[in-house]
Scaffold this active site. Structure first.
Site, PDB file in Angstrom:
ATOM      1  N   GLU A   1      26.728  39.899  53.599  1.00 57.09           N
ATOM      2  CA  GLU A   1      25.818  38.761  53.760  1.00 57.09           C
ATOM      3  C   GLU A   1      25.627  38.414  55.233  1.00 57.09           C
ATOM      4  OE1 GLU A   1      25.728  33.966  53.228  1.00 57.09           O
ATOM      5  OE2 GLU A   1      26.803  35.061  51.674  1.00 57.09           O
TER       6      GLU A   1
ATOM      7  N   THR B   1      27.234  31.610  53.056  1.00 58.09           N
ATOM      8  CA  THR B   1      27.163  30.749  51.871  1.00 58.09           C
ATOM      9  C   THR B   1      28.502  30.573  51.161  1.00 58.09           C
ATOM     10  OG1 THR B   1      26.521  32.601  50.443  1.00 58.09           O
ATOM     11  CG2 THR B   1      24.742  31.330  51.462  1.00 58.09           C
TER      12      THR B   1
END
Length: 290
Positions: free
Chosen positions: A132, A170
């Site tokens: 990510e 996140t």
């Protein structure tokens, strides 16, 4: 091992929305034919093996760049940098985009900030090298600085003449993000524009409190997690902080009978990358060994 009186699976554990959607999309696309996945679709070997038996083949970026026109490639929930989409367009590769909507939104926010004038310093609180995070850094043409720890935040070079913007991967700890934010704020001059974008996914961060409560309810905790899952390791530490008799396993075969001597209750929980079927398999193994 004495007979275990109660074995409970945590109802709040298991795949998050992004992973659930990516796996569902993979299963749908596999029904249409050959499908490749760029990187492990989820950081859990049991689930990747299950999908492999259905025909999903995992490839790396080097192999991706060699694919022929018309090849179908799934992008997992973690997301990819812009360069991946450019390669796909140049090679004629069909992209099946399963990037988590939360990650996609974060990518766009970082890109928009990066394109501001004057161009700010962008700092991302995250795990260096994580899939990510690579996608997030890619939105800044590789210029964003990744901070993993408090010590790194303390040592971060700061250009007082440029605005500074802080984002988060996140799946990072909300507590850690707030700590890094406060530390950087203390180091800012009064004239430096410092903006903080709280981009921690609440579906993930909210699990910590629930899993800590669950850990306190049982004598022994079995935490089911893939070895590559950074989210899993963080949640396991939270579990162990509330129940020292916590054990991390990645498969039912790793469970040891001596963990349950004299135990009345066992709780089974896992990461956002842990499938429910694997936690159930661990429960079955405990009951069989009892």
């Amino acid at each position: 091992m004495n007979k275990v009186l109660n074995v409970e699976i945590d109802s709040g554990s298991g795949f998050c929305f992004g992973v659930t959607t990516a796996i569902s999309k993979a299963e749908e696309e596999l029904a249409r034919g050959t499908l490749l996945c760029l990187g492990d679709i989820v950081h859990n070997s049991g689930e990747t093996e299950r999908l492999s038996k259905l025909g999903l083949r995992t490839i790396g970026h080097e192999e991706f760049r060699l694919q022929e026109r018309g090849t179908r490639v799934l992008l997992r929930a973690h997301g990819e940098p812009p360069s991946t989409y450019t390669t796909a367009k140049e090679r004629g590769i069909e992209i099946i985009d399963a990037t988590c909507p939360v990650v996609l939104q974060l990518q766009r926010r970082i890109r928009n900030v990066y394109e501001e004038t004057p161009r700010p310093q962008i700092v991302i609180y995250g795990k260096r090298g994580h899939a990510e995070v690579l996608g997030l850094v890619g939105q800044t043409e590789g210029t964003a600085v990744v901070v993993e720890t408090i010590d790194e935040a303390k040592a971060l070079p700061i250009d007082i003449d440029k605005p500074l913007c802080l984002f988060s991967q996140t799946t990072r700890s909300l507590e850690g993000f707030h700590t890094v934010s406060a530390l950087l704020k203390e180091r800012m001059s009064d004239d430096t524009l410092f903006r903080v974008f709280d981009t921690v996914c609440r579906q993930v961060s909210g699990r910590r409190a629930g899993i800590e409560r669950f850990a306190e309810m049982h004598d022994v905790i079995i935490f089911v997690c893939g070895k590559k899952s950074s989210n899993g390791h963080a949640l396991y530490e939270a579990t162990r902080s509330r129940n020292p008799r916590s054990y991390m396993v990645d498969a039912p075969e790793a469970i040891q009978p001596e963990w349950f001597e004299g135990v009345g209750s066992v709780g089974i929980c896992g990461a956002t990358s842990t499938p429910k079927w694997l936690m159930q398999a661990c429960k079955d193994a405990i009951l069989q060994k009892g």
